[in-house]
Design a protein around this motif. Structure first.
Motif, PDB file in Angstrom:
ATOM      1  N   THR A  10     -12.376  36.942  -6.065  1.00  0.00           N
ATOM      2  CA  THR A  10     -12.535  37.213  -7.498  1.00  0.00           C
ATOM      3  C   THR A  10     -11.292  36.825  -8.286  1.00  0.00           C
ATOM      4  OG1 THR A  10     -11.796  39.504  -7.138  1.00  0.00           O
ATOM      5  CG2 THR A  10     -14.174  39.083  -7.066  1.00  0.00           C
ATOM      6  N   TRP A  20     -11.277  34.330 -11.463  1.00  0.00           N
ATOM      7  CA  TRP A  20     -10.691  34.789 -12.740  1.00  0.00           C
ATOM      8  C   TRP A  20      -9.513  33.904 -13.129  1.00  0.00           C
ATOM      9  CZ3 TRP A  20      -5.824  36.514 -14.053  1.00  0.00           C
ATOM     10  CH2 TRP A  20      -5.692  37.121 -15.305  1.00  0.00           C
ATOM     11  N   VAL A  29     -19.291  39.531  -9.261  1.00  0.00           N
ATOM     12  CA  VAL A  29     -19.024  39.769  -7.841  1.00  0.00           C
ATOM     13  C   VAL A  29     -18.509  41.185  -7.631  1.00  0.00           C
ATOM     14  CG1 VAL A  29     -17.478  39.174  -5.949  1.00  0.00           C
ATOM     15  CG2 VAL A  29     -18.715  37.381  -7.147  1.00  0.00           C
ATOM     16  N   ILE A  30     -17.535  41.583  -8.437  1.00  0.00           N
ATOM     17  CA  ILE A  30     -17.008  42.953  -8.311  1.00  0.00           C
ATOM     18  C   ILE A  30     -18.095  43.971  -8.605  1.00  0.00           C
ATOM     19  CG2 ILE A  30     -15.443  44.629  -9.381  1.00  0.00           C
ATOM     20  CD1 ILE A  30     -13.374  42.415  -9.601  1.00  0.00           C
ATOM     21  N   GLN A  45     -11.734  43.115 -13.632  1.00  0.00           N
ATOM     22  CA  GLN A  45     -10.808  42.688 -12.587  1.00  0.00           C
ATOM     23  C   GLN A  45      -9.650  43.663 -12.425  1.00  0.00           C
ATOM     24  OE1 GLN A  45     -11.649  39.659 -11.125  1.00  0.00           O
ATOM     25  NE2 GLN A  45     -10.164  40.062  -9.502  1.00  0.00           N
ATOM     26  N   SER A  65     -16.376  36.229 -11.408  1.00  0.00           N
ATOM     27  CA  SER A  65     -15.466  37.271 -10.936  1.00  0.00           C
ATOM     28  C   SER A  65     -15.975  38.653 -11.290  1.00  0.00           C
ATOM     29  CB  SER A  65     -14.060  37.052 -11.504  1.00  0.00           C
ATOM     30  OG  SER A  65     -14.059  37.192 -12.907  1.00  0.00           O
ATOM     31  N   VAL A 116     -16.500  35.616  -0.592  1.00  0.00           N
ATOM     32  CA  VAL A 116     -17.278  36.753  -1.080  1.00  0.00           C
ATOM     33  C   VAL A 116     -18.507  37.014  -0.216  1.00  0.00           C
ATOM     34  CG1 VAL A 116     -18.672  37.575  -3.023  1.00  0.00           C
ATOM     35  CG2 VAL A 116     -16.451  36.526  -3.439  1.00  0.00           C
TER      36      VAL A 116
END
Length: 783
Positions: A200, A204, A228-229, A170, A225, A410
Motif C-alpha cells: 500500500t 500511495w 487494499v487497507i 494510509q 492503497s 497484497v
C-alpha cells in the motif's frame, strides 16, 4: 461402576493458578512443571504464530508453547516461579502482542466466563467494525469515479481530495500494519503486515509522486492503497467474527457454572460465591437453576437435564443418594445437595479440560505449515521485487510494473495457511462435545480416521453391565413365585450383581420378601440361611453338585447354551439335598449395540469382540449384535486383551478399542485409539483420563459417530490446506502477470482467510445419524 462423585479419582492437583503436570515429591513450588493458557491479542497470520512461539520459548523457565491462531490463545508449559507471568508478558509486549492472564485466575475452577480469554470483548468488536466503517467512508469516494466509468459517466475527484482521503486511510488506519511490520523487522523477520505495508505504501507513494511530477492531469492510484487497507480490515473483522463462532462450544461449556450458590446453615439459606463453597457443605438448588457443584442429593426428588454433559435429550430422575454434577439443570423441585467436589475437581471441569486440550493440540501437518510460513513472506517479497524489476526491464511503464508488484505483495495470504488446521480442530472437537464425544487431541482424530477395526469389550460395553434374571425352572411341586420369594430372602442383604437381579425380579412381581435368619456366605459359592424356619441355599451349579443334589440337566444345559449364568436354589432336608429351582441370569444387550455394529460395518470397519466371559455368553451376545462368532475371543484376562489388540496391529490393522475406561484401561492404551464409555457422569472423569476419545453416555451410536466426525474433521483440515496452498499458487502468478489489480488482490486476500474459516464452520452442521440432538437447554444452543 458404583459410587459417589467423590469416588472419582482426580488427576490434576493444583498449584496456585496453575495446573500441575509433574513434580518430584520433595520439590518446592519454584520447581513444579505447570501448564496454563493465556490469551494473546494481535495475532494475524501463521508468521505471528511462529513469532509468539519463539518469544515464549525464549523466556526463562518456559519448556514448551503451543499457539492457537483460531482461538487466539497459547498453552505454555513452564517451571512455575513468582516472576514467570511478568517475563512472559514483557516478551510478548515487546513483539507487539497483548497477553492476558485472566484465564489463570479462573484455573482453580477451570471454568471460564463468557468473556474469557481469546474472545473479543464488545469494545474490541466495535473497534474492529468501527475501523472498517471509517475506512469505507474514506475509500468509497475514491472508488466512485471508477465505478461511474463503467456506467459511462465521467467523474473526476480532484487530486487534492484523493490525496487527503488516501492519506487518512494510509496514516491512521494503516498505522497498525506499519507497527507490525516494524516489530517483525526488528527481529529480522517479515509477516503479513510487512506485505500490506509495503504494497500500500508503494501505491500511495507512486500516486503522490505522479501528482507532484505531472500535476492534476496525472493518472493516480490512491484508490488502490485505500481500498487494499479497507478490504484487509474488512477481512480481519470477518475473520475475527468467524473465529468467535468456532469457539462457541467451549465458551458454552465455560459459562455453565453459576456464580452464586445457596448455602444452607444453622441460620437458614445464604447466598455465597461459588468459590466459597467447600466439600461437605449443603446447598439448596431451586427449580430451573443449574447445579454449581458435584454432589449427592440429600433431600427432594427432581428431574435433571444433563444434556450439557452427555448430550442426552431427556431429563433423568434423581432422588436422595443420587449424584448430580455441576452445570446440569435442576427440574421443577427444590432439592438439597451435599457438596462432594468443587471447582477444578468437578466433572464439568474435566470435560472443559479435555475440550481445551484437544483445541490446543497441533496436528503433525502443522509442523510443515510452520516451516512453510517461516519462508513464505520472504519469498513473496522477493517475487514482488522480481516482478517490478523484470516488468520494468522488459519495457513496462514504471507505474504498471510497480502496481503489479503491489498486487503480488497484497494477494499473498499466509493467514489462510495459519488458520487451516486450528479452525477445523476447534469446530470439530466442539461439535463432537455437543453430542457427548470428547476428543483428547488432533492425533486421536487422525488415528481414528485411519483405523479399520473396532474391538468391543462385552460386559458393560455391548451389554448393560447389569445382570437380569431371565428365567426360573422349578421342580414340579413348586411354583416360580415361591422359589423367587425364598431366593430373594437369602439375597436381601447382599450387594452382589446376581443378588440385585433376584431382588429386582421379586420387586417387579410385587413379591413380599420374608425375613431371613442365620445367613452364612461362602465366598465364590453362594449363601445359605433359614427362611420361615426352613434351611435354604442359593449357590453356584458346582456347589450344588458338590452337595449331592439332583440338578435338572435339561434346564442347566438349555441355560448354558443360551450363554446364561446359572444358580441353583435347594433345601437341606433330613432326607438329603432337595433341588427347588434353577435360576438363569443374563446381562442384557444394549439396545444401541446392534445398530452401532451395523453402522460400523457400513463404514467399512471390521468389528470384533473380546471378553473374559465364557464362550456361550460371548457367542450369545455376538449373535444378538451382529458380530461374527469367529471374530470373538472369550475367557480373556486383561493381558489377553492387550495381546489381541497387539496381534491385530501387527497384522497391519488400525485398532479402536471400545471399553469402560476402568477394567479395560490397559487394552485401551494398547490400541491405536482407546474409546472409553463413561457409565453416566459417575464414570466420566475416569473415562476421560483413560482414553483418547471419551463417550459421555451409554449409547453405542456414539462409536460410529466419533469415527465419522474424526473423518470429517481431518477431511476439512486437508480441504483447508489444499485451498490455502492452491490460492497462493494460483493468485500470485496472476498478480505477477497483471491479471489482478491491487484492489482485486486485496479483496482476494481477505476472502481467502474468511473462506478457510467458513469451510471449517460447516462442521457445526454435523448431525450424527441415529442420534437425537441435545435438548434446547444445551449450552451449545445458548451462549
Amino acid at each position: 461402576m458404583v459410587g459417589k462423585v467423590h469416588d472419582i479419582p482426580r488427576s490434576f492437583p493444583q498449584i496456585g493458578p496453575f495446573m500441575m503436570l509433574s513434580a518430584p515429591p520433595s520439590a518446592t513450588a519454584e520447581t513444579f512443571a505447570t501448564t496454563f493458557d493465556l490469551g494473546i491479542q494481535g495475532m494475524r497470520c501463521a508468521s505471528c504464530v511462529r513469532r509468539v512461539e519463539q518469544s515464549l520459548l525464549a523466556v526463562e523457565g518456559v519448556q514448551g508453547a503451543v499457539v492457537n491462531l483460531a482461538a487466539q490463545t497459547a498453552r505454555v508449559t513452564a517451571l512455575a516461579d513468582t516472576g514467570l507471568q511478568e517475563r512472559i508478558a514483557d516478551a510478548l509486549r515487546r513483539e507487539g502482542f497483548k497477553p492476558s492472564f485472566a484465564l489463570q485466575n479462573e484455573r482453580k475452577a477451570h471454568i471460564r466466563g463468557n468473556d474469557g480469554v481469546g474472545i473479543s470483548s464488545l469494545s474490541t468488536i466495535w473497534a474492529e467494525w468501527g475501523q472498517v466503517a471509517l475506512a469505507l467512508s474514506f475509500a468509497l469516494p475514491l472508488m466512485l469515479p471508477m465505478w461511474a466509468s463503467w456506467l459511462g459517466w465521467h467523474l473526476v475527484l480532484p487530486a487534492k481530495w484523493q490525496f487527503l482521503l488516501a492519506t487518512h486511510v494510509q496514516g491512521l488506519l494503516g498505522a497498525q500494519f506499519y507497527l507490525g511490520a516494524w516489530r517483525a523487522l526488528r527481529r529480522g523477520t517479515a509477516n503479513m503486515d510487512t506485505l500490506v505495508a509495503l504494497g500500500t505504501t508503494a501505491a500511495w507513494a507512486l500516486s503522490t509522486w505522479l501528482w507532484w511530477a505531472e500535476g492534476a492531469s496525472a493518472h493516480l492510484y490512491f484508490e488502490s492503497s485505500a481500498m487494499v487497507i479497507t478490504l484487509v480490515l474488512l477481512g480481519k473483522a470477518l475473520e475475527a467474527r468467524a473465529r468467535r463462532q468456532t469457539t462457541s462450544a467451549i465458551r458454552a461449556l465455560q459459562g455453565l457454572r453459576p456464580d452464586i450458590a445457596h448455602r444452607v446453615g444453622q441460620d437458614g439459606e445464604a447466598d455465597v460465591p461459588v468459590e466459597d463453597v467447600r466439600p461437605g457443605d449443603t446447598l439448596a438448588v431451586r427449580p430451573g437453576e443449574r447445579f454449581a457443584v458435584d454432589g449427592v442429593l440429600v433431600e427432594g426428588h427432581t428431574q435433571v437435564d444433563e444434556a450439557m454433559l452427555t448430550g442426552e435429550p431427556m431429563p433423568v430422575d434423581r432422588g436422595p443418594g443420587d449424584a448430580v454434577v455441576a452445570g446440569t439443570v435442576n427440574g421443577a423441585a427444590r432439592v438439597l445437595v451435599q457438596v462432594q467436589a468443587v471447582g477444578a475437581d468437578t466433572v464439568l471441569a474435566a470435560v472443559v479440560r479435555r475440550v481445551e486440550d484437544a483445541q490446543a493440540s497441533k496436528a503433525p501437518v502443522e509442523q510443515l505449515v510452520d516451516r512453510i510460513s517461516a519462508v513464505f513472506v520472504p519469498i513473496v517479497l522477493l517475487l514482488g521485487i522480481g516482478t517490478f524489476v523484470v516488468g520494468w526491464g522488459m519495457g513496462l511503464p514504471f507505474d504498471t510494473a510497480l502496481l503489479r508488484a503491489v498486487a503480488v505483495l497484497v494477494v499473498a495470504c499466509p493467514c489462510a495457511l495459519g488458520l487451516a488446521t486450528p479452525a477445523a480442530i476447534v469446530v470439530g472437537t466442539g461439535v463432537a462435545a455437543r453430542y457427548g464425544i470428547l476428543v483428547r487431541d488432533v492425533q486421536a482424530l487422525e488415528q481414528a480416521r485411519r483405523c479399520d477395526t473396532v474391538v468391543f469389550d462385552k460386559t458393560g460395553t455391548l451389554t448393560m453391565g447389569q445382570a437380569r434374571l431371565e428365567r426360573i425352572d422349578c421342580a414340579p411341586e413348586y411354583d416360580e413365585s415361591s422359589c423367587l420369594r425364598w431366593a430373594a430372602a437369602l439375597q436381601s442383604g447382599s450387594e452382589h450383581p446376581l443378588a440385585r437381579a433376584v431382588l429386582d425380579a421379586a420387586r417387579q412381581r410385587k413379591i413380599d420378601i420374608p425375613p431371613v435368619h442365620g445367613l452364612h456366605a461362602v465366598p465364590g459359592k453362594g449363601i445359605s440361611g433359614a427362611v420361615e424356619e426352613h434351611p435354604y441355599t442359593l449357590g453356584s451349579l458346582a456347589w450344588a453338585q458338590e452337595q449331592g443334589g439332583s440338578v435338572p440337566a435339561l434346564a442347566v444345559e438349555a441355560a448354558l447354551q443360551q450363554g446364561h449364568t446359572v444358580s441353583v436354589l435347594w433345601r437341606n432336608a433330613p432326607q438329603g439335598t432337595q433341588t427347588l429351582a434353577v435360576l438363569a441370569f443374563a446381562d442384557a444387550v444394549r439396545p444401541s449395540a446392534a445398530p452401532a455394529v451395523l453402522a460400523l460395518r457400513s463404514m467399512g470397519m471390521q468389528v470384533r469382540m473380546v471378553s473374559g466371559d465364557h464362550p456361550q455368553a460371548v457367542h450369545r451376545v455376538a449373535s444378538q449384535v451382529g458380530i461374527d462368532p469367529n471374530a470373538t475371543q472369550s475367557g480373556a484376562l486383561p493381558q489377553d486383551k492387550i495381546a489381541a489388540v497387539e496381534t491385530l496391529r501387527q497384522h497391519g490393522h488400525g485398532v479402536i478399542m471400545v471399553g469402560d475406561g476402568i477394567n479395560d484401561a490397559p487394552a485401551l492404551a494398547a490400541a491405536d485409539v482407546g474409546m472409553a464409555i463413561a457409565h453416566g457422569h459417575l464414570g466420566a472423569d475416569v473415562a476421560i483420563h483413560a482414553s483418547a476419545i471419551t463417550l459421555l453416555r451409554d449409547d453405542l451410536a456414539l462409536v460410529p459417530a466419533a469415527i465419522d466426525i474424526a473423518r470429517r474433521t481431518t477431511t476439512t483440515i486437508r480441504q483447508n490446506l489444499w485451498w490455502a496452498f492452491v490460492y497462493n499458487v494460483v493468485t500470485i502468478p496472476l498478480a505477477m502477470f497483471g491479471y489482478l489489480s491491487p484492489v482485486l488482490a486485496g479483496g482476494a486476500m481477505a476472502l481467502s482467510s474468511v473462506s478457510v474459516i467458513a469451510n471449517a464452520l460447516r462442521l457445526r452442521r454435523w448431525r450424527p445419524p441415529g442420534l437425537v440432538p441435545p435438548a434446547h437447554s444445551s449450552p451449545f444452543h445458548h451462549r
